[in-house]
Design a protein around this motif. Structure first.
Motif, short mmCIF file in Angstrom:
data_model
loop_
_atom_site.label_atom_id
_atom_site.label_comp_id
_atom_site.label_asym_id
_atom_site.label_seq_id
_atom_site.Cartn_x
_atom_site.Cartn_y
_atom_site.Cartn_z
N THR A 164 0.85 -1.18 0.00
CA THR A 164 0.00 0.00 0.00
C THR A 164 0.89 1.23 0.00
O THR A 164 1.82 1.32 0.80
CB THR A 164 -0.91 0.02 1.24
N HIS A 200 1.00 5.29 0.38
CA HIS A 200 0.23 6.43 0.89
C HIS A 200 0.73 7.70 0.23
O HIS A 200 1.92 8.01 0.30
CB HIS A 200 0.40 6.52 2.40
N LYS A 249 0.53 16.79 -1.83
CA LYS A 249 1.83 17.27 -2.29
C LYS A 249 2.49 16.30 -3.27
O LYS A 249 3.57 16.59 -3.78
CB LYS A 249 2.77 17.49 -1.10
N SER A 250 1.88 15.14 -3.47
CA SER A 250 2.48 14.18 -4.40
C SER A 250 2.45 14.72 -5.83
O SER A 250 3.28 14.32 -6.65
CB SER A 250 1.74 12.84 -4.34
N THR A 304 5.60 3.45 -9.25
CA THR A 304 6.21 2.38 -10.03
C THR A 304 6.99 1.50 -9.07
O THR A 304 7.70 2.01 -8.20
CB THR A 304 7.18 2.96 -11.09
N VAL A 321 6.77 18.83 -10.67
CA VAL A 321 6.50 17.50 -10.11
C VAL A 321 7.77 16.67 -10.28
O VAL A 321 8.21 16.41 -11.40
CB VAL A 321 5.30 16.84 -10.82
N ASP A 341 8.23 16.81 6.91
CA ASP A 341 6.85 16.41 6.61
C ASP A 341 6.85 15.10 5.84
O ASP A 341 7.60 14.95 4.88
CB ASP A 341 6.15 17.47 5.74
N ILE A 342 5.97 14.19 6.25
CA ILE A 342 5.87 12.92 5.52
C ILE A 342 5.22 13.18 4.16
O ILE A 342 4.11 13.74 4.09
CB ILE A 342 5.07 11.89 6.32
N ILE A 343 5.90 12.82 3.09
CA ILE A 343 5.32 13.02 1.76
C ILE A 343 4.94 11.70 1.11
O ILE A 343 4.21 11.67 0.13
CB ILE A 343 6.26 13.80 0.82
N PHE A 344 5.43 10.60 1.68
CA PHE A 344 5.14 9.30 1.07
C PHE A 344 5.39 8.20 2.10
O PHE A 344 6.31 8.28 2.90
CB PHE A 344 6.07 9.08 -0.14
N ARG A 345 4.53 7.19 2.05
CA ARG A 345 4.78 6.01 2.88
C ARG A 345 4.37 4.77 2.10
O ARG A 345 3.38 4.80 1.38
CB ARG A 345 3.99 6.08 4.18
N ALA A 346 5.14 3.70 2.26
CA ALA A 346 4.79 2.44 1.63
C ALA A 346 4.73 1.36 2.70
O ALA A 346 5.66 1.23 3.49
CB ALA A 346 5.81 2.07 0.56
N VAL A 355 10.95 1.63 -5.50
CA VAL A 355 9.69 2.37 -5.57
C VAL A 355 9.97 3.73 -6.19
O VAL A 355 10.96 4.38 -5.84
CB VAL A 355 9.06 2.57 -4.16
N GLN A 356 9.11 4.13 -7.10
CA GLN A 356 9.19 5.49 -7.63
C GLN A 356 7.88 6.20 -7.36
O GLN A 356 6.81 5.62 -7.57
CB GLN A 356 9.49 5.48 -9.12
N PHE A 357 7.98 7.42 -6.88
CA PHE A 357 6.78 8.23 -6.69
C PHE A 357 7.12 9.68 -7.05
O PHE A 357 8.23 9.96 -7.50
CB PHE A 357 6.28 8.12 -5.24
N TYR A 358 6.15 10.56 -6.86
CA TYR A 358 6.34 11.95 -7.27
C TYR A 358 6.02 12.89 -6.12
O TYR A 358 5.30 12.52 -5.19
CB TYR A 358 5.42 12.28 -8.46
N PHE A 359 6.57 14.08 -6.16
CA PHE A 359 6.11 15.11 -5.23
C PHE A 359 6.43 16.48 -5.80
O PHE A 359 7.26 16.64 -6.69
CB PHE A 359 6.69 14.88 -3.83
N VAL A 360 5.70 17.47 -5.28
CA VAL A 360 5.84 18.84 -5.79
C VAL A 360 6.83 19.57 -4.90
O VAL A 360 6.63 19.67 -3.69
CB VAL A 360 4.47 19.56 -5.80
#
Lengths: 163, 106
Positions: A110, A112, A116-117, A123, B16, B55-60, B72-77
């Motif tokens: 999962t 989260h 701001k993402s 991926t 982004v 600040d938490i911007i992503f959690r897996a 893992v790849q993700f995005y943020f501003v």
């Protein structure tokens, strides 16, 4: 004479049976086959994702999966999940969950996200123990669940003892 | 646990930004056996978080369905310059972290 009569009787009986079964054969051929299949194997995903959805309905759409149609190795299958969302503070994707149909542990991961993402996309690489469907489930900030499925053909299982 | 981060050094404000992390970890499923037939206990990185300036911007939350050496790849501003801090921990309590600085230009 006697043998001839027996042959004719047999043929008549056979024809009669086929004739009586004909509509039934036609019917089972297509539509009811699916219905019967669904009755025996109902859609497994709502149950598998229950820990995430809490039983809330899952709608299909808004989620896009990019993964190879054929992954010759189940140990590491690349997958990209993109969710249609404005990603503003009012309307964003809260989490993306990957659910496997037939892995021993159906919940793969999962992710989260926050407003701001900027882009609701992740991926990663997953394990698949056999040819199966994978569901990507997105929970939006309004509490609705959206999903999409992709079938991946796996020629080598991730559950064989490696090394 | 060594990890490799892939973060651009400089980005435009409001862009982004793609962020990628790959951690060296076997992600043991608990379904495998060693050469003596003993079960190898499950050991996966169950949580990976990414903070930007605290600040938490992503959690897996991950399970054994993640491939070994999870990536893992993700995005943020990016609105301002700062530091990305990744932290993770596995089932046997091992922890790891990795940092990257990001400069935001006009």
């Amino acid at each position: 004479m006697n043998i001839n009569f027996a042959r004719r009787l047999f043929s008549a009986l056979l024809l009669g049976t086929v004739a009586r079964c004909w509509p039934w054969l036609l019917a089972t051929g297509s539509a009811t086959a699916h219905a019967a299949d669904d009755a025996v194997n109902p859609d497994p995903f709502p149950q598998l994702a229950r820990a995430i959805t809490g039983g809330a309905p899952i709608r299909s759409g808004r989620v896009f999966i990019d993964t190879p149609r054929l992954a010759d190795n189940g140990h590491s299958v690349p997958i990209t999940v993109n969710v249609e969302s404005a990603m503003t503070a009012q309307d964003f994707v809260r989490r993306i969950t990957l659910v496997s149909e037939s892995n021993p542990r159906p919940l793969i991961a999962t992710f989260h996200l926050t407003p701001k993402s900027g882009r609701a996309e992740i991926t990663t690489r997953i394990r698949l123990n056999k040819t199966q469907r994978v569901m990507a489930l997105a929970e939006l900030s309004d509490g609705t669940f959206w999903s999409s499925r992709a079938e991946v053909i796996v020629t080598e299982s991730a559950c064989l003892d490696a090394d | 646990m060594p990890a490799r981060l892939n973060v651009p050094k400089e980005v435009k404000r409001g862009a982004v930004v793609p962020v990628r992390i790959a951690i060296l970890h076997p992600m043991e499923t608990g379904f495998r056996y060693d050469v003596d037939g003993r079960s190898i206990p499950k050991n996966v990185i169950h949580t990976l978080t990414c903070k930007f300036n605290g600040d938490i911007i992503f959690r897996a939350d991950m399970g054994s369905g993640m491939a070994a050496n999870p990536s893992v790849q993700f995005y943020f501003v990016a609105e301002r310059s700062g530091e990305l801090l990744f932290e993770w921990s596995d089932d046997v309590g091992q922890r790891g972290s990795e940092r990257a600085t990001l400069t935001v230009t006009e």
